[in-house]
Design an enzyme around this catalytic site. Structure first.
Site, PDB file in Angstrom:
ATOM      1  N   GLU A  84       0.811  -1.213   0.000  1.00  0.00           N
ATOM      2  CA  GLU A  84       0.000   0.000   0.000  1.00  0.00           C
ATOM      3  C   GLU A  84       0.848   1.268   0.000  1.00  0.00           C
ATOM      4  OE1 GLU A  84      -3.730   0.988  -0.781  1.00  0.00           O
ATOM      5  OE2 GLU A  84      -3.341  -1.039  -0.019  1.00  0.00           O
ATOM      6  N   VAL A 118      -2.850  -5.617  -4.132  1.00  0.00           N
ATOM      7  CA  VAL A 118      -2.167  -4.398  -4.565  1.00  0.00           C
ATOM      8  C   VAL A 118      -1.501  -4.624  -5.924  1.00  0.00           C
ATOM      9  CG1 VAL A 118      -0.275  -2.813  -4.053  1.00  0.00           C
ATOM     10  CG2 VAL A 118      -1.833  -3.505  -2.220  1.00  0.00           C
ATOM     11  N   THR A 141      -2.307 -14.165  -4.722  1.00  0.00           N
ATOM     12  CA  THR A 141      -1.556 -15.022  -3.796  1.00  0.00           C
ATOM     13  C   THR A 141      -1.877 -14.713  -2.343  1.00  0.00           C
ATOM     14  OG1 THR A 141       0.314 -13.481  -3.790  1.00  0.00           O
ATOM     15  CG2 THR A 141       0.350 -15.256  -5.434  1.00  0.00           C
ATOM     16  N   THR A 142      -2.843 -13.824  -2.112  1.00  0.00           N
ATOM     17  CA  THR A 142      -3.290 -13.524  -0.751  1.00  0.00           C
ATOM     18  C   THR A 142      -4.772 -13.838  -0.648  1.00  0.00           C
ATOM     19  OG1 THR A 142      -3.822 -11.225  -1.294  1.00  0.00           O
ATOM     20  CG2 THR A 142      -1.593 -11.674  -0.474  1.00  0.00           C
ATOM     21  N   LYS A 154     -12.570  -3.750 -10.819  1.00  0.00           N
ATOM     22  CA  LYS A 154     -11.947  -2.451 -10.547  1.00  0.00           C
ATOM     23  C   LYS A 154     -10.433  -2.584 -10.429  1.00  0.00           C
ATOM     24  CE  LYS A 154     -14.526  -1.099  -6.986  1.00  0.00           C
ATOM     25  NZ  LYS A 154     -15.180  -0.204  -6.008  1.00  0.00           N
ATOM     26  N   LYS A 163      -7.591   6.995  -1.385  1.00  0.00           N
ATOM     27  CA  LYS A 163      -7.515   5.558  -1.618  1.00  0.00           C
ATOM     28  C   LYS A 163      -8.068   5.228  -3.010  1.00  0.00           C
ATOM     29  CE  LYS A 163      -7.452   1.085  -0.455  1.00  0.00           C
ATOM     30  NZ  LYS A 163      -6.223   0.334  -0.282  1.00  0.00           N
ATOM     31  N   LEU A 182      -1.498 -19.618   0.144  1.00  0.00           N
ATOM     32  CA  LEU A 182      -1.773 -19.101   1.484  1.00  0.00           C
ATOM     33  C   LEU A 182      -0.939 -19.788   2.559  1.00  0.00           C
ATOM     34  CD1 LEU A 182      -5.681 -18.803   1.330  1.00  0.00           C
ATOM     35  CD2 LEU A 182      -3.936 -17.176   0.559  1.00  0.00           C
ATOM     36  N   HIS A 267     -16.743   0.154   3.759  1.00  0.00           N
ATOM     37  CA  HIS A 267     -15.913   0.980   2.877  1.00  0.00           C
ATOM     38  C   HIS A 267     -16.389   2.437   2.828  1.00  0.00           C
ATOM     39  CE1 HIS A 267     -14.864  -3.090   1.662  1.00  0.00           C
ATOM     40  NE2 HIS A 267     -13.821  -2.616   1.021  1.00  0.00           N
ATOM     41  N   HIS A 283      -5.593  -3.143   4.555  1.00  0.00           N
ATOM     42  CA  HIS A 283      -6.900  -2.785   4.017  1.00  0.00           C
ATOM     43  C   HIS A 283      -8.034  -3.466   4.792  1.00  0.00           C
ATOM     44  CE1 HIS A 283     -10.058  -1.818   1.192  1.00  0.00           C
ATOM     45  NE2 HIS A 283     -10.346  -3.095   1.070  1.00  0.00           N
TER      46      HIS A 283
END
Length: 399
Positions: A84, A118, A141-142, A154, A163, A182, A267, A283
């Site tokens: 981030e 990200v 991968t997360t 998006k 943000k 994971l 959000h 996040h």
């Protein structure tokens, strides 16, 4: 005759993308990446540009390179720092440079993005800009990438303190979901993804909430690997249901023409909280603090009972997530966040609030006084609780 010519043009954009689940994606015998997406097959002799998170590259880069070599794919691997703190235009520019240097054929050579949310946001944004649109494939991968960032349309990067202030709607040709990644994720980042799953439970599914309540802590400790039969069933159900609910909400409103979106739960305040607390909060941690705050708000309004609120707060803590951050001590920050939300929701709050567990409604009348009262109520509940959020750690840590 008379007057100036006048034309109106209307067009409909057809969208089709695939979400493919396949564990062990880079195992040499696994051909899902080659044939699993009918719109982006790979054959010996093909080229691919692969942008990979540098932490993921450290852990899995050898396997990734060996996979492409084994299957005769000429892969150019580009490691990129992606967290981030650097989710800015410069990162997009580096990906665009790599695409340009590669000489990509945008009709036949989709870019592969291997990393967390990200990284896939950055690559997706760059791909959407290069030659007005180059296809790309996401391999998250997360956990947050698997259940949230990887299944929508998006893309975006941060701008100043905003943000995802720069971005596009650009669906990937395909997203490949591989839970084996994971195994090397820190528990904090497992919790980060569970926050987005909890979001869907609180607004859409009491059954999913019950699953998190009964199995969430154990599934988190197991990193959703399903090492026992019971954990495998629970992990499969949690992942499948959260993705199903997310896609069910997204599909009819991909371009966000309808601004009352229940997936915006958590959000409203979190973008402002996250950017002001950066790099302290991930996040999902910011999102869950937003959800805790709005749960307190709904409790004050009588839409959530105290017993239900206690269950919600207990699950948040069991999932290793924070209830509170000191940024909530500044009431003007919450007011600023709400004003910013009103600006990008076309002049109304359109704030999703929970009704009990598993349902929601939208409101437009939240006041500054209510926000202060909700923050005080949440602060009292959080007393004595030590949040799991600490200093920022890499998304991918040692296996």
């Amino acid at each position: 005759m008379g007057g100036s010519p006048y034309w109106t043009v209307e067009a409909v954009r057809q969208v089709r993308y695939h979400v493919v689940s396949s564990n062990g994606l880079f195992d040499p015998g696994n051909t899902a990446l080659l044939t699993g997406c009918p719109d982006a097959p790979m054959s010996p002799g093909d080229r691919r540009l692969v942008v990979i998170d540098q932490n993921v590259d450290t852990l899995y880069g050898h396997d990734v390179r060996a996979y492409f070599t084994t299957h005769g794919i000429d892969a150019t691997i580009v490691p990129l720092r992606a967290d981030e703190a650097v989710k800015q235009w410069d990162a997009v520019s580096r990906v665009v440079d790599a695409m340009n240097d590669f000489g990509i054929d945008r009709r036949r050579e989709p870019v592969l993005a291997v990393g967390g949310g990200v990284l896939t946001d950055i690559v997706g944004f760059a791909a959407s800009l290069y030659r007005r649109g180059t296809p790309y494939i996401r391999i998250p991968t997360t956990l947050i990438g698997l259940v949230d960032a990887g299944v929508g349309v998006k893309t975006g990067v941060n701008y100043e303190r905003g943000k995802n202030r720069l971005g596009t709607y650009a669906p990937a040709t395909a997203t490949f979901l591989d839970r084996s990644f994971l195994r090397s994720l820190s528990l904090r980042h497992i919790s980060n993804g569970l926050a987005e799953i909890l979001k869907m439970a609180l607004i859409r599914s009491e059954d999913l909430f019950a699953l998190l309540e009964s199995h969430g802590a154990a599934v988190r400790a197991d990193r959703l690997q399903g090492t026992t039969e019971d954990l495998a069933r629970a992990s499969d159900a949690i992942i499948a249901e959260s993705i199903h609910l997310m896609l069910e909400e997204l599909q009819p409103n991909l371009w966000e023409s309808a601004l009352e979106r229940c997936v915006d739960y958590g959000h409203t305040f979190s973008p402002t909280l996250e950017m002001h607390a950066l790099p302290e909060l991930l996040h999902g941690e910011a999102v869950v603090i937003d959800m805790a705050l709005t749960t307190a708000l709904a409790t004050l309004r009588g839409d959530v009972s105290e017993a239900q609120a206690d269950r919600i707060y207990d699950v948040i803590q069991a999932l290793g997530l924070p209830l509170w951050n000191e940024v909530l001590e500044d009431p003007s920050l919450l007011e600023d966040a709400l004003r910013d939300t009103v600006r990008h929701r076309d002049g109304q709050q359109r704030l999703p609030l929970p009704i009990g567990i598993g349902r929601h409604r939208f409101v437009n009348d939240v006041t500054s006084a209510e926000l202060r009262d909700a923050a005080r109520l949440l602060g009292d509940r959080a007393q004595g609780y030590v949040p799991s959020a600490g200093t920022l750690v890499p998304e991918q840590v040692g296996a």
